[in-house]
Motif scaffolding. Structure first.
Motif, short mmCIF file in Angstrom:
data_model
loop_
_atom_site.label_atom_id
_atom_site.label_comp_id
_atom_site.label_asym_id
_atom_site.label_seq_id
_atom_site.Cartn_x
_atom_site.Cartn_y
_atom_site.Cartn_z
N SER A 1 0.63 -1.21 -0.06
CA SER A 1 -0.02 -0.10 -0.20
C SER A 1 0.82 1.32 -0.14
CB SER A 1 -0.87 0.05 1.23
OG SER A 1 -0.19 0.05 2.36
N THR A 2 2.03 1.06 0.25
CA THR A 2 3.08 2.21 0.15
C THR A 2 4.25 1.77 -0.78
OG1 THR A 2 4.30 1.53 2.18
CG2 THR A 2 2.35 3.11 2.34
N ILE A 3 4.68 2.70 -1.46
CA ILE A 3 5.64 2.60 -2.55
C ILE A 3 7.04 3.21 -2.10
CG2 ILE A 3 6.45 2.32 -4.88
CD1 ILE A 3 4.03 0.54 -4.41
N SER A 4 7.99 2.50 -1.75
CA SER A 4 9.11 3.31 -1.32
C SER A 4 9.98 3.76 -2.71
CB SER A 4 10.15 2.30 -0.66
OG SER A 4 10.45 1.19 -1.53
N ALA A 5 10.77 4.59 -2.34
CA ALA A 5 11.80 5.34 -3.51
C ALA A 5 12.43 4.05 -4.46
CB ALA A 5 12.74 6.39 -2.99
N SER A 6 12.72 3.17 -3.50
CA SER A 6 13.71 1.83 -4.07
C SER A 6 12.60 1.17 -5.12
CB SER A 6 14.19 0.96 -3.18
OG SER A 6 13.40 0.38 -2.36
N GLU A 7 11.36 0.99 -4.80
CA GLU A 7 10.41 0.45 -5.38
C GLU A 7 9.74 1.10 -6.57
OE1 GLU A 7 8.43 -2.63 -2.26
OE2 GLU A 7 8.14 -0.59 -2.00
N SER A 8 10.09 2.53 -6.89
CA SER A 8 9.32 3.52 -7.76
C SER A 8 9.64 2.82 -9.12
CB SER A 8 9.93 4.86 -7.59
OG SER A 8 9.47 5.53 -6.36
N ASP A 9 10.98 2.43 -9.49
CA ASP A 9 10.85 2.00 -11.05
C ASP A 9 10.08 0.86 -11.51
OD1 ASP A 9 12.81 4.14 -11.32
OD2 ASP A 9 14.48 2.85 -11.06
N ALA A 10 9.97 -0.02 -10.52
CA ALA A 10 9.04 -1.22 -10.84
C ALA A 10 7.59 -0.72 -10.65
CB ALA A 10 9.17 -2.46 -9.73
N PHE A 11 7.19 0.12 -9.78
CA PHE A 11 5.72 0.62 -9.79
C PHE A 11 5.35 1.18 -10.94
CE2 PHE A 11 3.26 4.59 -8.53
CZ PHE A 11 2.05 3.70 -8.20
N LEU A 12 6.21 2.25 -11.36
CA LEU A 12 6.14 3.29 -12.72
C LEU A 12 5.87 2.26 -13.82
CD1 LEU A 12 8.42 6.15 -11.86
CD2 LEU A 12 6.03 6.09 -11.48
N ALA A 13 6.57 1.30 -13.86
CA ALA A 13 6.72 0.39 -15.02
C ALA A 13 5.07 -0.70 -15.06
CB ALA A 13 7.94 -0.60 -15.15
N SER A 14 4.55 -0.76 -13.99
CA SER A 14 3.49 -1.62 -13.87
C SER A 14 2.12 -0.74 -13.68
CB SER A 14 3.48 -2.56 -13.15
OG SER A 14 3.96 -2.09 -11.92
N PHE B 1 -2.98 5.48 -6.23
CA PHE B 1 -1.86 5.97 -5.63
C PHE B 1 -1.52 7.50 -5.94
CE2 PHE B 1 -1.19 1.36 -5.80
CZ PHE B 1 -0.31 1.16 -4.80
N TYR B 2 -1.21 8.13 -4.78
CA TYR B 2 -0.65 9.78 -4.95
C TYR B 2 0.80 9.66 -4.53
CZ TYR B 2 -1.05 10.61 -0.14
OH TYR B 2 -0.94 10.87 1.17
N GLN B 3 1.46 10.73 -5.28
CA GLN B 3 2.94 10.78 -4.94
C GLN B 3 3.13 11.61 -3.74
OE1 GLN B 3 5.45 13.00 -7.83
NE2 GLN B 3 7.11 11.58 -7.26
N SER B 4 3.53 11.01 -2.61
CA SER B 4 3.51 11.70 -1.28
C SER B 4 4.83 12.33 -0.97
CB SER B 4 2.99 10.73 -0.14
OG SER B 4 3.80 9.56 -0.19
N ASN B 5 5.80 11.83 -1.66
CA ASN B 5 7.32 12.49 -1.48
C ASN B 5 7.98 12.50 -2.71
OD1 ASN B 5 9.83 13.37 -0.56
ND2 ASN B 5 9.83 12.07 1.07
N SER B 6 8.11 13.60 -3.29
CA SER B 6 8.71 13.32 -4.81
C SER B 6 10.25 13.47 -4.50
CB SER B 6 8.48 14.78 -5.63
OG SER B 6 8.89 15.64 -4.94
N SER B 7 10.78 13.62 -3.25
CA SER B 7 12.42 13.56 -3.13
C SER B 7 12.74 12.43 -2.29
CB SER B 7 12.83 14.71 -2.55
OG SER B 7 12.11 15.19 -1.44
N ALA B 8 11.99 11.52 -2.11
CA ALA B 8 12.08 10.38 -1.19
C ALA B 8 13.31 9.62 -2.19
CB ALA B 8 10.86 9.31 -1.14
N GLY C 1 15.67 5.65 -1.13
CA GLY C 1 16.01 4.28 -0.11
C GLY C 1 14.73 3.77 0.01
N ASP C 2 14.40 3.51 1.32
CA ASP C 2 13.29 3.15 1.96
C ASP C 2 12.14 4.05 2.14
OD1 ASP C 2 14.22 0.43 1.34
OD2 ASP C 2 15.15 0.48 3.71
N GLU C 3 12.26 5.27 2.22
CA GLU C 3 11.32 6.29 2.52
C GLU C 3 10.32 6.10 1.25
OE1 GLU C 3 14.39 9.67 3.89
OE2 GLU C 3 13.46 10.01 1.76
#
Length: 460
Positions: free
Chosen positions: A202-215, A257-264, A266-268
């Motif tokens: 339910s939350t996407i960390s910065a390290s997961e962003s690429d995978a999230f954006l691709a799907s 989802f909404y982008q809660s932290n554009s400068s996150a 690692g695990d943020e």
């Protein structure tokens, strides 16, 4: 009475035609006066002596009187002024005349007057005043709710106050989600390539962003505001969780989802999922059957503690409406948003005023917002031709006209002016007839004088 009676009658005719000429002259002079009502002349005969039975009744003089044409309207024409208005049909605007001034501001103490002259402009004190100097009245409105704040009319005065900042409390979101989203990972015929990965929570960390954006697919964005009027950009993305066509007994479900932290980093947390049903804990999916939204019921979700880059904006309602969010096939495979809006705003400076069709006084502001400040009513009379005519196109109620009935301003046309109801061609026709009648009466006078001279000559 004979000759002397003829002289008196002819003189009355001269007076009557002179009276008619005066009215015609006034009508022609005011043919271009805004909302002018022409004055017609009617004639009434007077009978001198005699009995009806023995047929000795003699024709007497004539009396002329004014006939008002208040009930005869003229078509509104467009005006370049946003504060001009016209009444299309019967009725009058309610105005007051200033009785004096104190320190440059007008004072009022008289009763209500009525006019159809709508060439109003703002004066230095914020009042709407027309060309002859009459001040417009209306019902004050609550600037937030738009409801009337009182039961009686008051002078319209605009103070030019700024539009206050307002925190966003609700976002309206209408869109169609594609039944088969064409994500970056999309492979035709391979459902797993465009469903949101099960490893993403339910939350996407910065390290997961690429995978999230691709799907997932972009869902547009909206600018929201805090209580001080500071703005924040909210980016939305949709990811499809299940596909009913491939999984028996299931519905199509999506996560927003909404982008809660554009400068996150690692695990943020970078992206946060919207809880689709705040009434049921953990219900975060938007559910569709045959393309129709079934959950959340009524299409209302809550973004709990909307947080953008460390700023918490509080709970914000996400409203799609019962039919505003759908899931139908779309060849592009992208989210097709038809409306993304919100109810907050930054502070805005006052820009100007407009009178709309229907009679609302609406102020506009530099933040793109508008708000209605007054409703302009229309007064009607049982016998409007019995109103007392005053200077400058104003009228006063009389016993003969009856008291006014105050109604809404639905007949008001904004940015328009009523023209004079004078028909120049008709006035010239009446002018010719009046001239001929006047000339004929002078012939009666000269003939009567000649006959009188004849009578006087008999005794010489």
């Amino acid at each position: 009475m004979g000759i002397f009676g003829a002289l008196n009658t002819a003189v009355s005719g001269l007076k009557a035609q002179s009276f008619a000429l005066e009215n015609i002259s006034g009508n022609i002079a005011n043919s271009s006066t805004t909302a002018y009502k022409r004055t017609d002349t009617a004639f009434s005969d007077l009978v001198l002596g005699g009995e009806r039975s023995n047929k000795t009744r003699t024709a007497g003089s004539v009396m002329a009187y004014t006939r008002q044409t208040n009930s005869v309207g003229a078509s509104p024409t467009a005006s370049s002024s946003s504060t001009s208005l016209a009444v299309n049909g019967s009725g009058y605007l309610i105005v007051q005349d200033a009785t004096g001034s104190v320190n440059g501001a007008p004072t009022f103490g008289g009763g209500d007057l009525y006019t159809r002259r709508g060439d109003f402009e703002l004066d230095k004190n914020g009042y709407l005043v027309n060309g002859p100097g009459y001040y417009l009245k209306g019902y004050a409105l609550d600037p937030t709710t738009g409801a009337r704040t009182g039961s009686s009319t008051e002078l319209i005065q605009v103070d030019g106050a700024p539009y206050p900042a307002a925190a966003t409390g609700a976002i309206t979101y209408n869109a169609n989600l594609p039944s088969e989203p064409k994500t970056t990972n999309y492979v035709s015929g391979d459902e797993s390539s465009w469903l949101l990965g099960s490893t993403l929570g339910s939350t996407i960390s910065a390290s997961e962003s690429d995978a999230f954006l691709a799907s997932s697919v972009a869902g547009d964005s909206v600018t929201v505001y805090d209580g001080a009027g500071a703005s924040y950009d909210v980016q939305f993305r949709w990811g499809k969780l299940t596909n009913a066509d491939a999984t028996a007994g299931t519905s199509d479900t999506w996560a927003l989802f909404y982008q809660s932290n554009s400068s996150a980093t690692g695990d943020e947390t970078a992206w946060t999922q919207v809880d689709a049903d705040a009434a049921t804990a953990g219900t975060q999916a938007f559910t569709f059957e045959d393309g129709v939204l079934t959950s959340p019921a009524g299409g209302s979700a809550t973004i709990a503690g909307l947080s953008i880059n460390g700023t918490n904006l509080g709970d914000v309602t996400l409203s799609t409406g019962a039919t505003g969010l759908t899931q139908y096939a779309d060849a592009t495979g992208l989210v097709d948003t038809s409306r993304v809006s919100q109810d907050g705003s930054a502070a805005g400076d006052y820009l100007g005023l407009e009178i709309t069709d229907g009679g609302q006084v609406v102020a506009s502001y530099s933040n793109g917002r508008t708000r209605a400040l007054y409703d302009i009513p229309v007064a009607t009379f049982a016998a409007e031709n019995q109103l007392q005519q005053l200077d400058g196109g104003a009228f006063a109620a009389t016993v003969a006209s009856g008291d006014p009935t105050i109604g809404d301003g639905s007949s008001i046309v904004g940015s328009a002016l009523e023209q004079s109801n004078v028909d120049i061609a008709d006035e010239f026709t009446k002018l010719i007839v009046t001239q001929q009648a006047y000339s004929a009466n002078t012939r009666v006078v000269t003939t009567s004088d000649s006959m009188l001279q004849e009578a006087l000559a008999m005794i010489r």
